[in-house]
Design an enzyme around this catalytic site. Structure first.
Site, mmCIF file in Angstrom:
data_model
loop_
_atom_site.group_PDB
_atom_site.id
_atom_site.type_symbol
_atom_site.label_atom_id
_atom_site.label_comp_id
_atom_site.label_asym_id
_atom_site.label_seq_id
_atom_site.Cartn_x
_atom_site.Cartn_y
_atom_site.Cartn_z
ATOM 1 N N GLN A 98 0.839 -1.191 0.000
ATOM 2 C CA GLN A 98 0.000 0.000 0.000
ATOM 3 C C GLN A 98 0.882 1.252 0.000
ATOM 4 O O GLN A 98 1.732 1.431 0.875
ATOM 5 C CB GLN A 98 -0.930 0.027 1.217
ATOM 6 C CG GLN A 98 -1.968 1.139 1.120
ATOM 7 C CD GLN A 98 -2.859 1.214 2.338
ATOM 8 O OE1 GLN A 98 -2.388 1.510 3.423
ATOM 9 N NE2 GLN A 98 -4.150 0.963 2.147
ATOM 10 N N TYR A 179 -6.226 10.735 4.253
ATOM 11 C CA TYR A 179 -4.832 11.049 3.977
ATOM 12 C C TYR A 179 -4.750 11.878 2.694
ATOM 13 O O TYR A 179 -5.774 12.300 2.165
ATOM 14 C CB TYR A 179 -3.996 9.773 3.950
ATOM 15 C CG TYR A 179 -3.934 9.105 5.305
ATOM 16 C CD1 TYR A 179 -3.392 9.784 6.400
ATOM 17 C CD2 TYR A 179 -4.438 7.829 5.516
ATOM 18 C CE1 TYR A 179 -3.364 9.203 7.664
ATOM 19 C CE2 TYR A 179 -4.411 7.239 6.771
ATOM 20 C CZ TYR A 179 -3.870 7.931 7.846
ATOM 21 O OH TYR A 179 -3.844 7.374 9.100
ATOM 22 N N ARG A 226 -7.702 2.052 -2.616
ATOM 23 C CA ARG A 226 -8.565 2.009 -1.430
ATOM 24 C C ARG A 226 -9.278 3.341 -1.273
ATOM 25 O O ARG A 226 -8.653 4.406 -1.321
ATOM 26 C CB ARG A 226 -7.731 1.721 -0.185
ATOM 27 C CG ARG A 226 -8.583 1.364 1.040
ATOM 28 C CD ARG A 226 -7.722 1.187 2.263
ATOM 29 N NE ARG A 226 -8.344 0.276 3.222
ATOM 30 C CZ ARG A 226 -7.979 0.166 4.496
ATOM 31 N NH1 ARG A 226 -7.002 0.922 4.976
ATOM 32 N NH2 ARG A 226 -8.578 -0.677 5.305
ATOM 33 N N GLY A 317 -8.879 -6.967 9.360
ATOM 34 C CA GLY A 317 -7.759 -6.206 9.877
ATOM 35 C C GLY A 317 -7.293 -6.706 11.227
ATOM 36 O O GLY A 317 -6.416 -7.557 11.318
#
Length: 374
Positions: A98, A179, A226, A317
């Site tokens: 990622q 982000y 994502r 996760g």
């Protein structure tokens, strides 16, 4: 009929089952961004996942927002990741990296010369970030100049090339959870008036151009992205004023690139799944690739999502932290171990590579029972 444990392909990547290890920040790398050798065991232990999405990894020193997170922007980083990918492949797994730029969710102490974090607009993030000495509020960011943006796209391109050199099977673009790329998408954090702000087309431009650049290195069929259209969790970031239209527009643009998959956080990070509050299937159809559902899925919900055709794969996760053999545990419906939060971030092997598999746990219990019987 497809089920959670059946094989499939994600673009060009063959996977043994539909269970994905979601990217998990664990803060075990050095402050130079070189990963700890412990990461080799950590990822090898979890290689039975159909696909591992390795933890969010900084594309540049400017992109770092948390201490002890790994990088992928120099040769030392590449060499640090090589034994990780080799270990996963030797164990029969598949792993993608990622790519991450945190944008405004950062602190001056993490940047050379105490430089300010960068963002689409000079709007400070809330909550706290993780620095060498503990937790601290994010620093005031500065707005990127239009002329600086091509260099950031080049950083993504270079990071993608480094991930290829490190032996990954593909990459995932982190355009979620408030982000940098998501900060550009949302009109709540993007107040620009240039070609990267204002209209939906302009605000989604950077994510699209990054996906184009990364696909130049890998080909679209080894690139995923994502998104988290309705997540508020990171940095106290308000939602876009029209998430369905905005992210739907982006998904349609991305669909022209033939990406391997779309990975969506369906609701609040570490919070409730809100699949009914947003039409994620519309994004899935527009993007054209495989769809990875994420957030709060239990064994039962994951099985139902695959069987009912609402997802192609399901990401887990926190369950992977304490259950390295999560696939086996889900297959036989075994109890899941729970990790305490104090081992999530930072530290060494404790809470990272010392979790037993179900086979080891069973053998330990049998030995204890035999000993007690004597």
């Amino acid at each position: 009929m497809a089920d959670l444990f059946s094989p499939t392909r994600i673009g060009a990547i063959p996977v043994a089952n539909r269970i994905v290890m979601a990217p998990l920040t664990r803060a075990r790398a050095g402050m130079d961004g070189v990963h700890s050798p412990l990461a080799v065991d950590y990822y090898r232990q979890r290689a039975s996942a159909g696909l591992i999405i390795a933890e969010a990894t900084n594309i540049s020193s400017q992109g770092r927002g948390y201490a002890f997170t790994p990088g992928i922007y120099n040769d030392a980083h590449v060499e640090g990741w090589k034994p990780v990918t080799a270990a996963v492949h030797d164990a029969g797994g598949r792993i993608v990296l990622q790519l991450w730029h945190t944008g405004r969710m950062s602190h001056t102490s993490l940047h050379e010369g105490g430089a300010a974090p960068v963002a689409p607009s000079a709007i400070r993030a809330g909550q706290q970030t993780y620095i060498e000495d503990g937790y601290a509020p994010p620093s005031e960011p500065r707005a990127l100049e239009t002329g600086e943006i091509p260099a950031i796209i080049d950083d993504y391109r270079s990071a993608a090339a480094n991930a290829l050199a490190a032996g990954f099977d593909g990459v995932e673009i982190h355009s979620a959870q408030s982000y940098l790329l998501d900060q550009f998408i949302r009109d709540s954090t993007n107040k620009r008036t240039d070609r990267y702000g204002g209209s939906v087309e302009n605000r989604t431009r950077l994510s699209f151009e990054v996906a184009q650049a990364v696909s130049e290195i890998w080909g679209g069929d080894r690139v995923g992205i994502r998104l988290s259209p309705i997540t508020r969790a990171v940095g106290d970031t308000p939602l876009d004023s029209d998430p369905q239209a905005t992210y739907g527009f982006l998904a349609k643009r991305l669909g022209t690139l033939g990406l391997a998959y779309l990975h969506c956080v369906e609701g609040q990070t570490r919070g409730p799944n809100e699949v009914d509050a947003f039409d994620f299937q519309a994004l899935r159809l527009a993007s054209g690739g495989k769809y990875i559902a994420n957030n709060g899925y239990s064994r039962r919900l994951a099985i139902e999502a695959i069987e009912q055709g609402r997802a192609d794969l399901v990401a887990f996760g926190q369950a992977f932290i304490a259950n390295p053999d999560l696939v086996t545990r889900l297959r036989v419906d075994a109890p899941l171990a729970q990790a305490p939060q104090d081992v999530f971030y930072g530290g060494g092997a404790r809470g990272y590579t010392d979790w037993p598999s179900i086979a080891e746990t069973t053998q330990h219990d049998i030995r204890r029972w035999v000993s007690a019987a004597r």
